[in-house]
Motif scaffolding. Structure first.
Motif, PDB file in Angstrom:
ATOM      1  N   LEU A  14      -0.091  20.622  88.388  1.00  0.00           N
ATOM      2  CA  LEU A  14       0.322  20.465  89.779  1.00  0.00           C
ATOM      3  C   LEU A  14       1.646  21.306  90.049  1.00  0.00           C
ATOM      4  CD1 LEU A  14       1.073  16.569  89.722  1.00  0.00           C
ATOM      5  CD2 LEU A  14      -0.267  17.868  91.399  1.00  0.00           C
ATOM      6  N   TRP A  15       2.241  21.923  89.129  1.00  0.00           N
ATOM      7  CA  TRP A  15       3.259  23.094  89.295  1.00  0.00           C
ATOM      8  C   TRP A  15       2.332  24.403  89.583  1.00  0.00           C
ATOM      9  CZ3 TRP A  15       8.277  22.681  90.144  1.00  0.00           C
ATOM     10  CH2 TRP A  15       8.892  21.481  89.800  1.00  0.00           C
ATOM     11  N   LYS A  71       5.719  11.798  90.769  1.00  0.00           N
ATOM     12  CA  LYS A  71       4.959  10.953  89.902  1.00  0.00           C
ATOM     13  C   LYS A  71       4.627  11.432  88.465  1.00  0.00           C
ATOM     14  CE  LYS A  71       1.594   7.476  89.816  1.00  0.00           C
ATOM     15  NZ  LYS A  71       0.374   6.702  90.661  1.00  0.00           N
ATOM     16  N   TYR A  72       4.320  12.710  88.393  1.00  0.00           N
ATOM     17  CA  TYR A  72       3.874  13.687  87.300  1.00  0.00           C
ATOM     18  C   TYR A  72       4.814  15.001  87.216  1.00  0.00           C
ATOM     19  CZ  TYR A  72      -0.157  10.456  87.727  1.00  0.00           C
ATOM     20  OH  TYR A  72      -0.969   9.202  87.902  1.00  0.00           O
ATOM     21  N   PRO A  73       6.003  14.927  86.753  1.00  0.00           N
ATOM     22  CA  PRO A  73       6.925  15.892  86.822  1.00  0.00           C
ATOM     23  C   PRO A  73       6.636  16.892  85.892  1.00  0.00           C
ATOM     24  CG  PRO A  73       7.982  14.100  85.975  1.00  0.00           C
ATOM     25  CD  PRO A  73       6.747  13.379  86.324  1.00  0.00           C
ATOM     26  N   SER A 125      -3.490  15.195  88.094  1.00  0.00           N
ATOM     27  CA  SER A 125      -3.102  16.224  89.369  1.00  0.00           C
ATOM     28  C   SER A 125      -4.494  16.246  90.269  1.00  0.00           C
ATOM     29  CB  SER A 125      -3.247  17.801  88.793  1.00  0.00           C
ATOM     30  OG  SER A 125      -4.155  18.120  88.132  1.00  0.00           O
ATOM     31  N   GLY A 126      -5.715  15.836  89.940  1.00  0.00           N
ATOM     32  CA  GLY A 126      -6.842  16.011  90.791  1.00  0.00           C
ATOM     33  C   GLY A 126      -6.638  15.693  91.980  1.00  0.00           C
ATOM     34  N   ILE A 131       2.395  17.364  99.848  1.00  0.00           N
ATOM     35  CA  ILE A 131       1.638  16.771  99.160  1.00  0.00           C
ATOM     36  C   ILE A 131       1.687  16.878  97.476  1.00  0.00           C
ATOM     37  CG2 ILE A 131      -0.980  15.909  98.482  1.00  0.00           C
ATOM     38  CD1 ILE A 131       0.170  14.563 101.095  1.00  0.00           C
ATOM     39  N   VAL A 132       1.999  17.999  97.221  1.00  0.00           N
ATOM     40  CA  VAL A 132       1.768  18.561  95.683  1.00  0.00           C
ATOM     41  C   VAL A 132       3.412  18.015  95.277  1.00  0.00           C
ATOM     42  CG1 VAL A 132       1.641  20.226  94.082  1.00  0.00           C
ATOM     43  CG2 VAL A 132       0.364  20.329  96.145  1.00  0.00           C
TER      44      VAL A 132
END
Length: 213
Positions: free
Chosen positions: A119-120, A112-114, A83-84, A105-106
């Protein structure tokens, strides 16, 4: 709700950040403390939460350099999570006032990384900033998704409670934090953070009662 009350609630978030960053030393700790205090003061000075009609314009016109989540996430989740890069890029958009771009953006990262809980959480944080402090249905859904993906981690409920408290939802924040305490081991390092926030919410609630007719 007056601006000084909002400042108190943001001080609650600052306190949590300081506790989480307590393991840092020297110049890095001083930098973290300064950034958190500047973030809280900047919101209290510019946010003007009582002016509902001004919220959308205010969110678009000002940049917010840091949030409690952005300051604490590396200490909570590590620096090299997938997520970085997405969250750092989102931070840049938010800092220059493009809060919608920060959200987009997030969301791109989540495509890509659900299943990335960080990220959530970042999406929830970005949505709250974009809503000028309001916990919108989309922000709620993002916080809850992060909680389902990382049920043993305190961060989803910790930051969700912060957002609720800053928006004035004291009772809901308290329920969330008390549930977190009930689920936490007796020696969990985050218990003191949550207990301190509950005390500050009680103080803010009492101050709000004394200022109302």
């Amino acid at each position: 709700m007056t601006s000084w009350l909002i400042f108190l609630l943001l001080a609650l978030a600052v306190l949590a950040g300081l506790r989480w960053l307590g393991g840092m030393r020297g110049a890095s700790l001083q930098f973290a403390l300064s950034a958190l205090l500047i973030a809280a003061a900047g919101y209290a000075w510019q946010g003007r939460p009582g002016l509902r009609e001004a919220r959308p314009a205010a969110a678009a016109e000002r940049g917010i350099a840091q949030t409690p989540f952005s300051m604490a996430r590396k200490e909570l989740f590590g620096q090299f999570d997938a997520s970085g890069a997405w969250l750092t890029l989102s931070d840049g958009y938010r800092a220059r006032g493009d809060t919608k771009g920060a959200v987009d953006i997030v969301r791109s990262g989540l495509r890509k990384y659900p299943d990335n809980a960080v990220l959530w959480l970042g999406l929830a944080d970005a949505l709250v900033v974009h809503g000028d402090g309001r916990v919108t249905p989309a922000a709620r859904a993002a916080f809850e998704r992060a909680g389902r993906l990382a049920p043993q981690h305190p961060a989803p409920r910790l930051f969700y409670g912060m957002a609720l408290a800053r928006s004035g939802s004291f009772d809901e924040a308290e329920r969330l934090w008390r549930a977190l305490l009930a689920d936490s081991p007796a020696d969990a390092p985050w218990r003191r953070v949550v207990e301190d926030q509950l005390k500050l919410v009680d103080e803010a609630r009492e101050m709000q009662r004394t200022t109302q007719p």
